[in-house]
Design an enzyme around this catalytic site. Structure first.
Site, short mmCIF file in Angstrom:
data_model
loop_
_atom_site.label_atom_id
_atom_site.label_comp_id
_atom_site.label_asym_id
_atom_site.label_seq_id
_atom_site.Cartn_x
_atom_site.Cartn_y
_atom_site.Cartn_z
N TYR A 1 -13.83 -3.96 11.00
CA TYR A 1 -12.52 -3.29 10.93
C TYR A 1 -11.74 -3.53 12.22
O TYR A 1 -10.55 -3.90 12.18
CB TYR A 1 -12.70 -1.79 10.70
CG TYR A 1 -11.39 -1.03 10.65
CD1 TYR A 1 -10.45 -1.29 9.66
CD2 TYR A 1 -11.10 -0.05 11.60
CE1 TYR A 1 -9.24 -0.60 9.62
CE2 TYR A 1 -9.91 0.64 11.56
CZ TYR A 1 -8.98 0.37 10.57
OH TYR A 1 -7.78 1.06 10.54
N GLY B 1 0.81 -1.21 0.00
CA GLY B 1 0.00 0.00 0.00
C GLY B 1 0.84 1.26 0.00
O GLY B 1 0.52 2.25 0.67
N ALA B 2 1.91 1.25 -0.81
CA ALA B 2 2.89 2.34 -0.76
C ALA B 2 2.55 3.51 -1.68
O ALA B 2 3.33 4.46 -1.76
CB ALA B 2 4.28 1.79 -1.13
N ASN B 3 1.43 3.45 -2.36
CA ASN B 3 1.14 4.49 -3.35
C ASN B 3 0.39 5.69 -2.78
O ASN B 3 0.09 6.64 -3.50
CB ASN B 3 0.35 3.90 -4.53
CG ASN B 3 -0.98 3.34 -4.09
OD1 ASN B 3 -1.06 2.63 -3.10
ND2 ASN B 3 -2.05 3.63 -4.82
N GLY C 1 1.96 4.70 3.61
CA GLY C 1 2.89 3.92 2.81
C GLY C 1 3.74 4.78 1.91
O GLY C 1 4.95 4.53 1.75
N GLY D 1 -0.83 7.86 1.31
CA GLY D 1 -0.90 7.89 2.76
C GLY D 1 0.38 7.52 3.47
O GLY D 1 1.48 7.93 3.10
N SER E 1 -4.08 -0.68 14.71
CA SER E 1 -4.79 0.57 14.96
C SER E 1 -5.35 0.54 16.37
O SER E 1 -5.61 -0.53 16.93
CB SER E 1 -5.94 0.72 13.95
OG SER E 1 -6.83 1.76 14.33
#
Length: 291
Positions: A163, A21-23, A27, A25, A137
């Site tokens: 979640y 998820g590096a694309n 990440g 936020g 979280s």
């Protein structure tokens, strides 16, 4: 570690990181910080086009590879393409989305946030030399893992409880992985981190009226993504990090601030539940760990 920030990251030349998820936020921030410290970062992302745009801004120390954590076939393809890794950062996640299923029939939040990362880590673990960092979280306090209905097939679906359950699962996984690594005599460590309340795109994808509310919260209350990424960066790079630890912000209610070691709730520390979730995760994903 008081006041620790990205400028305190030790030099990372010669080290390879995988960030899911590096694309965007957290990440994206983590990727930029690790590359600035000299590390090579593999951006493991579902949206390759967006990831490529981010990579071009960061520079030539980053590589883009396709990974869809909601599809175990994609997870296996990604893992098969990887060589030696120093640190895996299980950063990607979805939050409070409406009920839907992954390509393999898992409820989307437990399937992406936990099972996808469980499978990825297991397929890569024999190539990881230093650390596995998994993002949880404070929302782990909002849900509970129901092993008899992990994929919400019998209960009435509640997006926030689902979640929270996925975030409890992230911690159960982190601690159980550390116990297994220790028992195997491995020097690799498993640690967890959480960002507090950080302004990222995660809050704008619930597909509900809450997107607008959380957008306003991001503007008025949340800390920046740069601050929110510090606990995972600390967990991934700092000297003295110990296996089985959990890092989050040092401010009031861990909502904002600089990284420090924090605690987690009783369910996340339940070793019997952790072992049972591990066995169920192996069964569902078909991934067996060599440790």
């Amino acid at each position: 570690m008081t006041g620790w920030n990205a400028a305190d990251i030790p030099e990372q030349y010669g080290r390879t990181f995988v960030v899911t998820g590096a694309n965007s936020g957290l990440g994206e921030v983590a990727t930029a910080a690790l590359a600035a410290a000299g590390g090579t970062v593999v951006m493991a992302c579902r949206d390759e086009k967006k990831a490529t745009e981010v990579a071009q801004r960061i520079g030539d120390r980053v590589l883009v590879r396709h990974l869809d954590l909601a599809d175990l076939g994609s997870v296996r393809e990604f893992a098969a393409s990887m060589g030696p890794i120093d640190v895996l950062i299980n950063n990607a996640g979805v939050m409070a989305v409406p009920f839907r299923q992954t390509a393999d029939g898992f409820e989307m939040q437990i399937g992406t946030n936990h099972l996808g990362h469980f499978a990825l880590t297991g397929l890569l673990i024999d190539r990881i030399s230093d650390r596995v960092v998994t993002l949880s979280s404070d929302a782990h306090n909002w849900g509970s893992v129901d092993l008899d209905d992990l994929n919400w097939e019998r209960r009435s679906y509640n997006r926030w409880r689902a979640y929270g359950a996925s975030k409890v699962a992230n911690l159960l996984f982190t601690y159980e992985l550390q116990r297994k690594l220790t028992a195997a005599g491995s020097s690799v460590i498993s640690v967890a981190a959480h960002p507090g309340y950080a302004a990222t795109g995660l809050q704008s994808n619930t597909e509900s009226i809450l997107d607008r509310v959380m957008w306003l919260g991001n503007k008025l209350i949340a800390q920046s993504a740069e601050m929110g990424a510090l606990p995972e960066l600390y967990a991934a790079t700092a000297v003295g990090v110990t296996g089985g630890s959990y890092y989050g912000p040092d401010g009031i209610r861990q909502m904002r601030g600089y990284p420090k070691r924090v605690g987690s709730n009783a369910e996340s520390r339940d070793q019997e539940l952790a072992a049972a979730l591990w066995a169920r995760s192996e069964e569902l994903t078909g991934v067996r760990y060599p440790v």
